[in-house]
Design a protein around this motif. Sequence first.
Motif, PDB file in Angstrom:
ATOM      1  N   THR A  32      49.105  85.326  84.741  1.00  0.00           N
ATOM      2  CA  THR A  32      49.717  85.131  86.056  1.00  0.00           C
ATOM      3  C   THR A  32      50.977  85.969  86.202  1.00  0.00           C
ATOM      4  OG1 THR A  32      48.827  82.877  86.107  1.00  0.00           O
ATOM      5  CG2 THR A  32      50.589  83.397  87.661  1.00  0.00           C
ATOM      6  N   LEU A  33      51.793  86.043  85.153  1.00  0.00           N
ATOM      7  CA  LEU A  33      52.987  86.887  85.201  1.00  0.00           C
ATOM      8  C   LEU A  33      52.601  88.353  85.366  1.00  0.00           C
ATOM      9  CD1 LEU A  33      55.100  85.165  82.409  1.00  0.00           C
ATOM     10  CD2 LEU A  33      55.635  85.190  84.849  1.00  0.00           C
ATOM     11  N   ASP A  34      51.546  88.781  84.688  1.00  0.00           N
ATOM     12  CA  ASP A  34      51.086  90.163  84.851  1.00  0.00           C
ATOM     13  C   ASP A  34      50.600  90.408  86.279  1.00  0.00           C
ATOM     14  OD1 ASP A  34      51.701  91.048  82.329  1.00  0.00           O
ATOM     15  OD2 ASP A  34      49.668  90.859  81.527  1.00  0.00           O
ATOM     16  N   ARG A  35      49.947  89.414  86.844  1.00  0.00           N
ATOM     17  CA  ARG A  35      49.478  89.549  88.227  1.00  0.00           C
ATOM     18  C   ARG A  35      50.663  89.706  89.182  1.00  0.00           C
ATOM     19  NH1 ARG A  35      46.379  84.796  91.546  1.00  0.00           N
ATOM     20  NH2 ARG A  35      45.920  85.990  93.438  1.00  0.00           N
ATOM     21  N   ILE A  36      51.715  88.939  88.943  1.00  0.00           N
ATOM     22  CA  ILE A  36      52.915  89.044  89.782  1.00  0.00           C
ATOM     23  C   ILE A  36      53.565  90.411  89.611  1.00  0.00           C
ATOM     24  CG2 ILE A  36      55.242  88.119  90.168  1.00  0.00           C
ATOM     25  CD1 ILE A  36      54.089  85.381  89.193  1.00  0.00           C
ATOM     26  N   CYS A  37      53.682  90.859  88.366  1.00  0.00           N
ATOM     27  CA  CYS A  37      54.296  92.164  88.117  1.00  0.00           C
ATOM     28  C   CYS A  37      53.476  93.277  88.761  1.00  0.00           C
ATOM     29  CB  CYS A  37      54.446  92.400  86.617  1.00  0.00           C
ATOM     30  SG  CYS A  37      55.715  91.363  85.842  1.00  0.00           S
ATOM     31  N   GLY A  38      52.157  93.178  88.684  1.00  0.00           N
ATOM     32  CA  GLY A  38      51.308  94.166  89.340  1.00  0.00           C
ATOM     33  C   GLY A  38      51.519  94.181  90.843  1.00  0.00           C
ATOM     34  N   PHE A  39      51.645  93.001  91.422  1.00  0.00           N
ATOM     35  CA  PHE A  39      51.900  92.885  92.857  1.00  0.00           C
ATOM     36  C   PHE A  39      53.230  93.539  93.233  1.00  0.00           C
ATOM     37  CE2 PHE A  39      54.031  90.074  96.073  1.00  0.00           C
ATOM     38  CZ  PHE A  39      53.279  90.443  97.187  1.00  0.00           C
ATOM     39  N   LEU A  40      54.232  93.375  92.381  1.00  0.00           N
ATOM     40  CA  LEU A  40      55.557  93.949  92.655  1.00  0.00           C
ATOM     41  C   LEU A  40      55.640  95.423  92.282  1.00  0.00           C
ATOM     42  CD1 LEU A  40      57.847  91.008  91.438  1.00  0.00           C
ATOM     43  CD2 LEU A  40      57.215  91.582  93.794  1.00  0.00           C
ATOM     44  N   GLY A  41      54.681  95.923  91.517  1.00  0.00           N
ATOM     45  CA  GLY A  41      54.676  97.324  91.140  1.00  0.00           C
ATOM     46  C   GLY A  41      55.555  97.661  89.955  1.00  0.00           C
ATOM     47  N   VAL A  42      55.749  96.683  89.042  1.00  0.00           N
ATOM     48  CA  VAL A  42      56.519  96.940  87.828  1.00  0.00           C
ATOM     49  C   VAL A  42      55.603  96.757  86.620  1.00  0.00           C
ATOM     50  CG1 VAL A  42      58.692  96.253  88.904  1.00  0.00           C
ATOM     51  CG2 VAL A  42      57.337  94.537  87.676  1.00  0.00           C
ATOM     52  N   ALA A  43      56.080  97.182  85.462  1.00  0.00           N
ATOM     53  CA  ALA A  43      55.260  97.180  84.260  1.00  0.00           C
ATOM     54  C   ALA A  43      54.773  95.779  83.905  1.00  0.00           C
ATOM     55  CB  ALA A  43      56.049  97.771  83.095  1.00  0.00           C
ATOM     56  N   GLN A  44      53.500  95.695  83.524  1.00  0.00           N
ATOM     57  CA  GLN A  44      52.919  94.435  83.065  1.00  0.00           C
ATOM     58  C   GLN A  44      53.050  94.327  81.548  1.00  0.00           C
ATOM     59  OE1 GLN A  44      49.017  93.677  84.822  1.00  0.00           O
ATOM     60  NE2 GLN A  44      49.475  95.090  86.492  1.00  0.00           N
ATOM     61  N   GLY A  45      52.859  93.107  81.021  1.00  0.00           N
ATOM     62  CA  GLY A  45      52.939  92.892  79.592  1.00  0.00           C
ATOM     63  C   GLY A  45      54.347  92.823  79.050  1.00  0.00           C
ATOM     64  N   VAL A  46      55.327  92.725  79.931  1.00  0.00           N
ATOM     65  CA  VAL A  46      56.735  92.716  79.516  1.00  0.00           C
ATOM     66  C   VAL A  46      57.248  91.291  79.340  1.00  0.00           C
ATOM     67  CG1 VAL A  46      59.087  93.398  80.132  1.00  0.00           C
ATOM     68  CG2 VAL A  46      57.170  94.933  80.627  1.00  0.00           C
ATOM     69  N   ILE A  47      56.928  90.409  80.276  1.00  0.00           N
ATOM     70  CA  ILE A  47      57.322  89.009  80.166  1.00  0.00           C
ATOM     71  C   ILE A  47      56.078  88.204  79.796  1.00  0.00           C
ATOM     72  CG2 ILE A  47      59.438  88.878  81.515  1.00  0.00           C
ATOM     73  CD1 ILE A  47      57.839  88.428  84.009  1.00  0.00           C
ATOM     74  N   THR A  48      56.214  87.381  78.776  1.00  0.00           N
ATOM     75  CA  THR A  48      55.032  86.743  78.196  1.00  0.00           C
ATOM     76  C   THR A  48      55.093  85.226  78.164  1.00  0.00           C
ATOM     77  OG1 THR A  48      55.996  86.983  75.992  1.00  0.00           O
ATOM     78  CG2 THR A  48      54.536  88.748  76.765  1.00  0.00           C
ATOM     79  N   GLU A  49      56.116  84.637  78.780  1.00  0.00           N
ATOM     80  CA  GLU A  49      56.166  83.179  78.811  1.00  0.00           C
ATOM     81  C   GLU A  49      56.952  82.712  80.024  1.00  0.00           C
ATOM     82  OE1 GLU A  49      58.135  81.522  75.464  1.00  0.00           O
ATOM     83  OE2 GLU A  49      59.995  82.640  75.764  1.00  0.00           O
ATOM     84  N   VAL A  50      56.668  81.482  80.424  1.00  0.00           N
ATOM     85  CA  VAL A  50      57.377  80.826  81.516  1.00  0.00           C
ATOM     86  C   VAL A  50      58.196  79.706  80.901  1.00  0.00           C
ATOM     87  CG1 VAL A  50      57.162  79.531  83.672  1.00  0.00           C
ATOM     88  CG2 VAL A  50      55.541  81.371  83.154  1.00  0.00           C
TER      89      VAL A  50
END
Length: 329
Positions: free
Chosen positions: A194-212
């Motif tokens: 889900t965090l990767d999906r949000i980052c993709g939506f915002l146009g920033v690198a995915q796989g950077v934040i890995t926990e909530v």
Amino acid sequence: MALPDFLVIGAPKTGTTALHMALARHPSLFMSAVKEPKFFLTDGPPPTRGGPGDAQTFREHVWSRPDYEALFEAAPPGTLTGESTPFYLYDRGAQRRIHALIPAAKLIVILRDPVERAHSNWTHLWSAGLEPIGDVVRACAEEERRAAAGWSAFWHYVGLGRYGEQLQHLFGLFPRENVLLFRYRDLVDEPVATLDRICGFLGVAQGVITEVPRENVTAHPDPTLRHQALSRVLRTGATVGRHLPGSLAARITEPLERALQDRGRPRRPLGWDERQALIPRFEDDVALLERVTGEVFGDWLGPRDRSGGLMGDRPPGQRQARNGRPRLP
């Protein structure tokens, strides 16, 4: 102008605080130090009166344009800026103000089973000693009267969960590609995806934040005589605090709030009888939500299983759109 590029706009009690903290860890994102500035909720100063504790909340509004822009001035060059005020989705005026000032903003919406969301909302206020009614069904029945009396949106347990109406209005202002919509359970069950999906939506690198992170978890004290007595004192203190400076009012109420939470247990599940009593308040809006989004949300209208999930829930990632095709990521 130091205005945000994106906003987490709703809904309350859907993990927006935890999401705000998670996004703040991304080096390409700058989140406001004030998590919930509420700038777009008013055209000027907020109200001064409302329900129990509302006066203190109103004092926390960042309502002037210079103060709001100051929240983003420290953003490093090249970063995207954002803030999280979960009442923006519910407030139609806020939606219009956002569109007028930041028409290209990207908007993030988290939807939670509206009955569970209402129960979590009520638990938050009851365990804090502010909600005088110790039964969520009866408290929801008071909503119309409270709204007419000017109690703030956080007391609108039912209204805040009528997402179909809210999204129908939002999509009349913003193109759908500017709105990312996902379920609260996605954030809980599949945080990394889900965090990767949000980052993709915002146009920033995915796989950077890995926990909530776990944030804003509400305890649920037992309805003891101690809790009742402390709650009455706190509500009295909150009423008196309307006429005091913010720092002094906080010194009166904060020790009581800590004492109320001190012996609390995790929030107890909602019983099926209570759930049955509340589901009719959302049935028509769930149908509207399905028409507006093209997704299926009928699982929200059934009972919960013993594990806390909804009967008939599909495994994560397997929910279907109304047309039978898999839901788009």
